[in-house]
Design a protein around this motif. Structure first.
Motif, PDB file in Angstrom:
ATOM      1  N   GLU A 129     -26.684  13.181  40.046  1.00  0.00           N
ATOM      2  CA  GLU A 129     -26.252  15.137  39.638  1.00  0.00           C
ATOM      3  C   GLU A 129     -26.547  15.099  38.011  1.00  0.00           C
ATOM      4  OE1 GLU A 129     -25.631  17.115  40.565  1.00  0.00           O
ATOM      5  OE2 GLU A 129     -24.708  16.620  43.065  1.00  0.00           O
ATOM      6  N   GLU A 130     -27.126  13.961  37.368  1.00  0.00           N
ATOM      7  CA  GLU A 130     -26.575  13.950  35.788  1.00  0.00           C
ATOM      8  C   GLU A 130     -26.555  14.838  35.246  1.00  0.00           C
ATOM      9  OE1 GLU A 130     -27.994  10.595  33.518  1.00  0.00           O
ATOM     10  OE2 GLU A 130     -28.153   9.798  35.745  1.00  0.00           O
ATOM     11  N   ALA A 131     -28.127  15.920  35.453  1.00  0.00           N
ATOM     12  CA  ALA A 131     -28.198  17.285  34.769  1.00  0.00           C
ATOM     13  C   ALA A 131     -26.986  17.422  34.929  1.00  0.00           C
ATOM     14  CB  ALA A 131     -29.495  17.328  35.133  1.00  0.00           C
ATOM     15  N   PHE A 132     -26.291  17.834  36.337  1.00  0.00           N
ATOM     16  CA  PHE A 132     -25.290  19.323  36.382  1.00  0.00           C
ATOM     17  C   PHE A 132     -24.032  18.259  34.935  1.00  0.00           C
ATOM     18  CE2 PHE A 132     -21.396  19.992  38.058  1.00  0.00           C
ATOM     19  CZ  PHE A 132     -21.064  20.982  38.101  1.00  0.00           C
ATOM     20  N   LEU A 133     -24.036  17.379  35.095  1.00  0.00           N
ATOM     21  CA  LEU A 133     -22.961  16.414  34.396  1.00  0.00           C
ATOM     22  C   LEU A 133     -23.603  16.626  32.894  1.00  0.00           C
ATOM     23  CD1 LEU A 133     -22.246  13.090  36.016  1.00  0.00           C
ATOM     24  CD2 LEU A 133     -20.775  14.833  35.929  1.00  0.00           C
ATOM     25  N   VAL A 134     -24.625  16.684  32.623  1.00  0.00           N
ATOM     26  CA  VAL A 134     -24.755  17.096  30.681  1.00  0.00           C
ATOM     27  C   VAL A 134     -24.365  18.445  30.686  1.00  0.00           C
ATOM     28  CG1 VAL A 134     -26.420  17.216  29.191  1.00  0.00           C
ATOM     29  CG2 VAL A 134     -26.682  15.099  30.664  1.00  0.00           C
ATOM     30  N   ASN A 135     -25.178  19.248  31.646  1.00  0.00           N
ATOM     31  CA  ASN A 135     -24.970  21.041  31.346  1.00  0.00           C
ATOM     32  C   ASN A 135     -23.547  21.230  31.381  1.00  0.00           C
ATOM     33  OD1 ASN A 135     -25.838  24.014  31.447  1.00  0.00           O
ATOM     34  ND2 ASN A 135     -25.525  23.730  33.547  1.00  0.00           N
ATOM     35  N   ALA A 149     -15.598   8.645  28.145  1.00  0.00           N
ATOM     36  CA  ALA A 149     -16.784   8.124  28.883  1.00  0.00           C
ATOM     37  C   ALA A 149     -17.151   6.996  29.460  1.00  0.00           C
ATOM     38  CB  ALA A 149     -17.977   8.564  29.210  1.00  0.00           C
ATOM     39  N   THR A 150     -16.920   6.700  30.696  1.00  0.00           N
ATOM     40  CA  THR A 150     -17.214   4.955  31.247  1.00  0.00           C
ATOM     41  C   THR A 150     -18.845   4.692  30.327  1.00  0.00           C
ATOM     42  OG1 THR A 150     -18.237   6.376  32.968  1.00  0.00           O
ATOM     43  CG2 THR A 150     -16.405   4.688  33.351  1.00  0.00           C
ATOM     44  N   TRP A 151     -18.513   3.111  30.531  1.00  0.00           N
ATOM     45  CA  TRP A 151     -20.181   2.765  29.761  1.00  0.00           C
ATOM     46  C   TRP A 151     -21.120   2.840  30.341  1.00  0.00           C
ATOM     47  CZ3 TRP A 151     -21.027  -2.781  29.375  1.00  0.00           C
ATOM     48  CH2 TRP A 151     -22.482  -3.166  28.656  1.00  0.00           C
ATOM     49  N   ARG A 152     -21.889   3.042  29.667  1.00  0.00           N
ATOM     50  CA  ARG A 152     -23.644   3.608  30.118  1.00  0.00           C
ATOM     51  C   ARG A 152     -24.128   2.294  31.333  1.00  0.00           C
ATOM     52  NH1 ARG A 152     -26.219   4.782  24.885  1.00  0.00           N
ATOM     53  NH2 ARG A 152     -23.951   6.113  24.301  1.00  0.00           N
ATOM     54  N   SER A 153     -23.621   1.109  30.708  1.00  0.00           N
ATOM     55  CA  SER A 153     -24.099  -0.317  31.297  1.00  0.00           C
ATOM     56  C   SER A 153     -23.171  -0.704  32.355  1.00  0.00           C
ATOM     57  CB  SER A 153     -24.494  -1.465  30.285  1.00  0.00           C
ATOM     58  OG  SER A 153     -25.535  -0.357  29.531  1.00  0.00           O
ATOM     59  N   ASP A 154     -21.985  -0.431  32.781  1.00  0.00           N
ATOM     60  CA  ASP A 154     -20.845  -0.984  32.726  1.00  0.00           C
ATOM     61  C   ASP A 154     -20.841  -1.168  34.485  1.00  0.00           C
ATOM     62  OD1 ASP A 154     -17.829  -1.226  33.175  1.00  0.00           O
ATOM     63  OD2 ASP A 154     -17.540   0.145  34.135  1.00  0.00           O
ATOM     64  N   GLY A 155     -22.264  -0.940  35.344  1.00  0.00           N
ATOM     65  CA  GLY A 155     -22.040  -2.410  36.534  1.00  0.00           C
ATOM     66  C   GLY A 155     -22.125  -0.921  37.560  1.00  0.00           C
ATOM     67  N   HIS A 156     -22.030   0.014  37.372  1.00  0.00           N
ATOM     68  CA  HIS A 156     -21.474   1.447  38.720  1.00  0.00           C
ATOM     69  C   HIS A 156     -22.599   2.116  38.671  1.00  0.00           C
ATOM     70  CE1 HIS A 156     -19.948   3.758  41.463  1.00  0.00           C
ATOM     71  NE2 HIS A 156     -19.313   2.877  41.921  1.00  0.00           N
ATOM     72  N   CYS A 157     -22.959   2.697  39.394  1.00  0.00           N
ATOM     73  CA  CYS A 157     -23.768   3.277  39.357  1.00  0.00           C
ATOM     74  C   CYS A 157     -23.420   4.444  38.728  1.00  0.00           C
ATOM     75  CB  CYS A 157     -24.624   3.856  40.428  1.00  0.00           C
ATOM     76  SG  CYS A 157     -23.495   4.563  42.308  1.00  0.00           S
ATOM     77  N   ASP A 158     -22.059   5.154  39.267  1.00  0.00           N
ATOM     78  CA  ASP A 158     -21.407   6.159  38.777  1.00  0.00           C
ATOM     79  C   ASP A 158     -21.287   6.473  37.417  1.00  0.00           C
ATOM     80  OD1 ASP A 158     -22.416   7.930  41.151  1.00  0.00           O
ATOM     81  OD2 ASP A 158     -20.003   7.254  42.044  1.00  0.00           O
ATOM     82  N   HIS A 159     -20.121   4.923  37.138  1.00  0.00           N
ATOM     83  CA  HIS A 159     -19.839   4.552  35.422  1.00  0.00           C
ATOM     84  C   HIS A 159     -20.878   4.986  34.934  1.00  0.00           C
ATOM     85  CE1 HIS A 159     -16.074   2.986  36.695  1.00  0.00           C
ATOM     86  NE2 HIS A 159     -16.117   3.615  37.255  1.00  0.00           N
ATOM     87  N   GLU A 160     -22.106   4.758  34.863  1.00  0.00           N
ATOM     88  CA  GLU A 160     -23.485   4.184  34.741  1.00  0.00           C
ATOM     89  C   GLU A 160     -23.725   6.266  34.378  1.00  0.00           C
ATOM     90  OE1 GLU A 160     -26.570   1.494  35.085  1.00  0.00           O
ATOM     91  OE2 GLU A 160     -24.464  -0.242  34.888  1.00  0.00           O
ATOM     92  N   GLY A 163     -21.459   7.932  31.688  1.00  0.00           N
ATOM     93  CA  GLY A 163     -22.042   7.401  30.687  1.00  0.00           C
ATOM     94  C   GLY A 163     -23.172   7.389  29.567  1.00  0.00           C
ATOM     95  N   ARG A 164     -24.489   7.889  31.339  1.00  0.00           N
ATOM     96  CA  ARG A 164     -25.255   8.553  30.435  1.00  0.00           C
ATOM     97  C   ARG A 164     -25.328  10.051  29.682  1.00  0.00           C
ATOM     98  NH1 ARG A 164     -27.649   5.102  34.254  1.00  0.00           N
ATOM     99  NH2 ARG A 164     -28.088   6.623  35.586  1.00  0.00           N
ATOM    100  N   ALA A 165     -24.722  10.472  30.784  1.00  0.00           N
ATOM    101  CA  ALA A 165     -25.145  12.213  30.406  1.00  0.00           C
ATOM    102  C   ALA A 165     -23.633  12.688  29.405  1.00  0.00           C
ATOM    103  CB  ALA A 165     -24.298  12.590  32.119  1.00  0.00           C
ATOM    104  N   GLN A 168     -25.709  12.005  26.168  1.00  0.00           N
ATOM    105  CA  GLN A 168     -26.556  12.928  25.738  1.00  0.00           C
ATOM    106  C   GLN A 168     -25.644  14.262  25.593  1.00  0.00           C
ATOM    107  OE1 GLN A 168     -29.319  13.415  28.736  1.00  0.00           O
ATOM    108  NE2 GLN A 168     -30.207  15.653  28.781  1.00  0.00           N
ATOM    109  N   ALA A 169     -24.756  14.253  26.108  1.00  0.00           N
ATOM    110  CA  ALA A 169     -23.964  15.818  25.933  1.00  0.00           C
ATOM    111  C   ALA A 169     -23.630  15.776  25.059  1.00  0.00           C
ATOM    112  CB  ALA A 169     -22.821  16.469  26.868  1.00  0.00           C
ATOM    113  N   ALA A 170     -22.900  15.009  24.424  1.00  0.00           N
ATOM    114  CA  ALA A 170     -22.319  14.126  22.825  1.00  0.00           C
ATOM    115  C   ALA A 170     -23.504  14.455  21.766  1.00  0.00           C
ATOM    116  CB  ALA A 170     -21.857  12.815  23.010  1.00  0.00           C
ATOM    117  N   SER A 171     -23.979  13.976  21.393  1.00  0.00           N
ATOM    118  CA  SER A 171     -24.847  14.249  20.456  1.00  0.00           C
ATOM    119  C   SER A 171     -25.579  15.379  21.024  1.00  0.00           C
ATOM    120  CB  SER A 171     -26.526  13.296  21.236  1.00  0.00           C
ATOM    121  OG  SER A 171     -27.495  13.185  20.612  1.00  0.00           O
TER     122      SER A 171
END
Length: 251
Positions: A129-135, A149-160, A163-165, A168-171
């Motif tokens: 759902e990353e694209a949805f989250l970014v949007n 947001a949770t850190w993009r390397s936190d070790g849990h797939c949803d947290h990461e 974090g990635r979304a 991208q959105a913040a940038s």
């Protein structure tokens, strides 16, 4: 959780983290410095307890500033007890949002003034759902917002994925990104080189904010109680690390 880092770790106790030189060097800041009056805080939580684990103390400081706060709950947390007869997905989908509501009340936030958005995405499915989250985040954010947001390397797939979304959105929207480790406290070792220590800051919590954070975490009963022979979802060591008089953030 399908995440090897979390599953392979017995958990690092706070007593070990107390000797971490990198943690000791992390610059102190305050909630007011991080998000002064007049700026908006947008927080996205992967699961219904993450807003408290990540930033319960920071949120407590927004009592009276609810108009400057947007809380986004990505999932309902229904996947926390796979295979459980007691905590079924159907039950958790109702229970965990109720726990979140009680937790926010323990933080003494006025829920009538709070912009709280529940996205009802699938627990464990946020990488898809990353694209949805970014949007969604891009449409929500305004320049100069502070996005937590949770850190993009936190070790849990949803947290990461969150974090990635968020990154991208913040940038794209020129918002300030604040990433917060949660499960990293569990699997990482003190001074672990996998953590971005040059970006680390400690958000100082006063006694009242920390006390409200403790009460808020206690509202998440489903995550704190053993389920038959299964231990609680949130290990005691992890709780200890996340209930210190500061919140670790990466700026």
């Amino acid at each position: 959780m399908n995440d090897n880092l979390i599953q392979s770790s017995c958990g690092t106790p706070w007593s070990a983290w107390q000797h971490a030189a990198h943690l000791a060097r992390a610059t102190w800041t305050t909630p007011r410095q991080l998000c002064p009056p007049g700026r908006r805080l947008v927080l996205i939580a992967p699961h219904p307890d993450d807003e408290v684990l990540m930033a319960g103390g920071l949120l407590a400081s927004f009592r009276g500033r609810e108009d400057d706060l947007v809380l986004i709950s990505a999932t309902d947390g229904e996947g926390s007890h796979p295979g459980s007869e007691h905590w079924t997905e159907h039950r958790l989908r109702r229970q965990r949002p109720l726990e979140s509501r009680q937790a926010l009340q323990q933080l003494e936030l006025d829920l009538n003034r709070l912009d709280w958005r529940r996205l009802n995405l699938k627990d464990g499915g946020l990488p898809r759902e990353e694209a949805f989250l970014v949007n969604h985040l891009s449409q929500t954010l305004q320049p100069d917002d502070v996005l937590v947001a949770t850190w993009r390397s936190d070790g849990h797939c949803d947290h990461e994925a969150v974090g990635r979304a968020a990154a991208q959105a913040a940038s794209a929207r020129k918002a300030q990104l604040v990433e917060v480790p949660v499960w990293a406290w569990h699997w990482a070792q003190p001074d672990d080189p996998r953590l971005p220590w040059p970006r680390a800051h400690r958000l100082q919590l006063d006694e009242a904010s920390l006390a409200r954070k403790r009460k808020a975490l206690a509202a998440h009963v489903s995550q704190l109680q053993a389920d038959g022979p299964r231990p609680p979802v949130l290990p005691a060591n992890l709780q200890d690390c996340l209930l210190q008089p500061f919140e670790l953030v990466f700026l």
